[in-house]
Design an enzyme around this catalytic site. Sequence first.
Site, PDB file in Angstrom:
ATOM      1  N   CYS A  18     -56.221  57.521  27.489  1.00 32.29           N
ATOM      2  CA  CYS A  18     -56.024  57.020  26.042  1.00 32.29           C
ATOM      3  C   CYS A  18     -56.015  55.581  26.105  1.00 32.29           C
ATOM      4  O   CYS A  18     -56.552  54.409  26.008  1.00 32.29           O
ATOM      5  CB  CYS A  18     -54.410  57.905  25.351  1.00 32.29           C
ATOM      6  N   HIS A  52     -56.319  63.020  26.357  1.00 30.85           N
ATOM      7  CA  HIS A  52     -55.563  62.965  27.856  1.00 30.85           C
ATOM      8  C   HIS A  52     -55.806  64.021  28.638  1.00 30.85           C
ATOM      9  O   HIS A  52     -56.044  65.274  28.710  1.00 30.85           O
ATOM     10  CB  HIS A  52     -53.587  62.796  27.181  1.00 30.85           C
ATOM     11  N   GLU A 101     -55.426  64.565  31.778  1.00 28.77           N
ATOM     12  CA  GLU A 101     -53.742  64.960  32.571  1.00 28.77           C
ATOM     13  C   GLU A 101     -53.115  66.088  32.400  1.00 28.77           C
ATOM     14  O   GLU A 101     -53.704  67.119  32.898  1.00 28.77           O
ATOM     15  CB  GLU A 101     -52.856  63.685  32.691  1.00 28.77           C
TER      16      GLU A 101
HETATM   17  N1  GLN Z   1     -50.638  53.461  22.183  1.00 27.62           N
HETATM   18  C1  GLN Z   1     -51.750  53.911  21.836  1.00 27.62           C
HETATM   19  C2  GLN Z   1     -52.217  54.746  20.178  1.00 27.62           C
HETATM   20  O1  GLN Z   1     -50.801  55.028  19.486  1.00 27.62           O
HETATM   21  C3  GLN Z   1     -52.137  54.672  23.301  1.00 27.62           C
HETATM   22  C4  GLN Z   1     -51.286  55.430  22.819  1.00 27.62           C
HETATM   23  C5  GLN Z   1     -51.411  56.668  24.244  1.00 27.62           C
HETATM   24  O2  GLN Z   1     -51.477  55.964  25.558  1.00 27.62           O
HETATM   25  N2  GLN Z   1     -50.961  57.943  24.543  1.00 27.62           N
HETATM   26  O3  GLN Z   1     -52.964  54.714  19.936  1.00 27.62           O
END
Ligand code: GLN
Length: 550
Positions: free
Chosen positions: A383, A509, A511
């Site tokens: 992400c 994500h 994970e």
């Molecule tokens: N802050 C970033 C976004 O909002 C990444 C979010 C995250 O890593 N879950 O896109």
Amino acid sequence: MTTKYVFLTGGVVSSVGKGVTAAAMGRILQERGFSVSVQKLDPYINVDPGTMSPYQHGEVYVLADGAETDLDLGHYERFNDIDLNQVCNVTTGQVYAEVIAKERRGDYLGGTIQVIPHITNEIKRRIGLVPKTTNAEIVLVEIGGTVGDIESLPFLEALRQMRTDVGRENSVYIHVTWLPHIGATNELKTKPTQHSVRELRSIGISPDVIIARSDHPVDDSLREKIALFCDVELRAVVPMNTTPILYEVPLLLDKAGVGEFLLERLGLTPRRKPDWTDWERLVREVQRKKPVVRIGLVGKYIELQDAYMSVREALLHSALAQGVEVIIDWVHSAELEKGRGWEAVRGADGIIVPGGFGGRGIEGKIQAARYARENKIPYFGLCLGMQLMVVELTRSILGNEEANSTEFDRGTPHPVIDLMPDQRDIADMGGTMRLGLYPCVLQPDTIAKRAYQVDEVKERHRHRFEFNNSYRELLQSAGMRFSGISPDGRLIEIAELSDHPFMLGTQFHPEFLSRPNRPHPLFMAFLEAAARQAGVLKPIAMETSQVNSS
Ligand code: GLN
């Protein structure tokens, strides 16, 4: 069959592994042929943990339907290999929001709204939604916090009423407590457990099972004492010693006979004999000496490793499957900016930049991504880690360090990561991100496609920002490949570098979808690259206990 309920409360102190115990109980019942679901009742007033600091709360675990939940739901999903849904995490905030909305609509026809029965009824309604929305025959319900907390009173009262509602033969109460160890006399103390059971009884709940957690072995005389003072059958006093291996907990609890006891109390006959072969193999594999692969995890919440719970577990699952031991070096990204902590990055066989929000430590993560790219060290961006890998490459192509995500620099001349169009007019912070499962089409001849070996996958998301498509060509010209794209072609979900052993980032994500016996394909591919970097990949090396600590 009538739905059966197993209620878990905690006593003495928090953080004694109640979530893992609930997850393990679920597995023990599954192993006897029953379908289960697990629900967490969190007494705090936030509607969900999505708005809470990871320092306070640990990881926010995202479900397939996009619910932002407590990290215990990660344990439930991993141990039981089931997909939970939004009804599986209830907070005081949700309960009150619902009751107050009904009151405003006039649904209560002029009645006075009270904790009992209105709040407690809403809690019970939400517990009842679990069997309605899943195929669970047995529902496990865990209450966060410890008995004695003011906030948890309505939840405990609801649980007390449940016994009358569903009947004694359909409900079991398990109390998880802690036995402190007194160093001077080298003994374990049961008094706090007695007190917390008394507190529970004053609310009207008598526990059927006591799980006595401790850092030291619990002998039979201590069990007898607990049984006597707490009025619980001796065989239902289950000692549970601390183990560093989470996946050993179901084995230990089952060995103590808790499975038989639960089924007997619930009037159920086991449908099959438990088969723990896979779990025993997992535990043996954890204990075995294996060649080491060092992973530098560059994050900003590293003082609280719970903030990266699923990443850590996903790495462990892949490591076990590959016969290596992963050692995670926790690197504080803000320290990297000050020139500190680089030994861990330089000593790493692979670097992970996990998810995160807000500007602190961002430049340190970008520097780590640059180090990985230039030195051809395997890099896995989750992400935010994907977004920063894109920012880093853009900066180096353009020779302009001002390229950025607009999350960190609104006025950047090169907004290579930008707010998603449907996010622009959103003012509320809670529950408004792009959340939950979305499809992603894998592009031929890429690392991602080779890892997954299918054409399309669905993965869980939690973000507001995304790759800005006007930079596609520029980045492609520098060797970036967009190996996973949304079916409509609009959103970049996976980016990777072609001229690198493994530099790959996902907007989602991964994970959250790794399971102990089903490691995630991208974690597998990353770890394989890291093991290669460590020089421990060859099977022959795995047989020996050769350690590489580069
Ligand atoms: N802050 C970033 C976004 O909002 C990444 C979010 C995250 O890593 N879950 O896109």
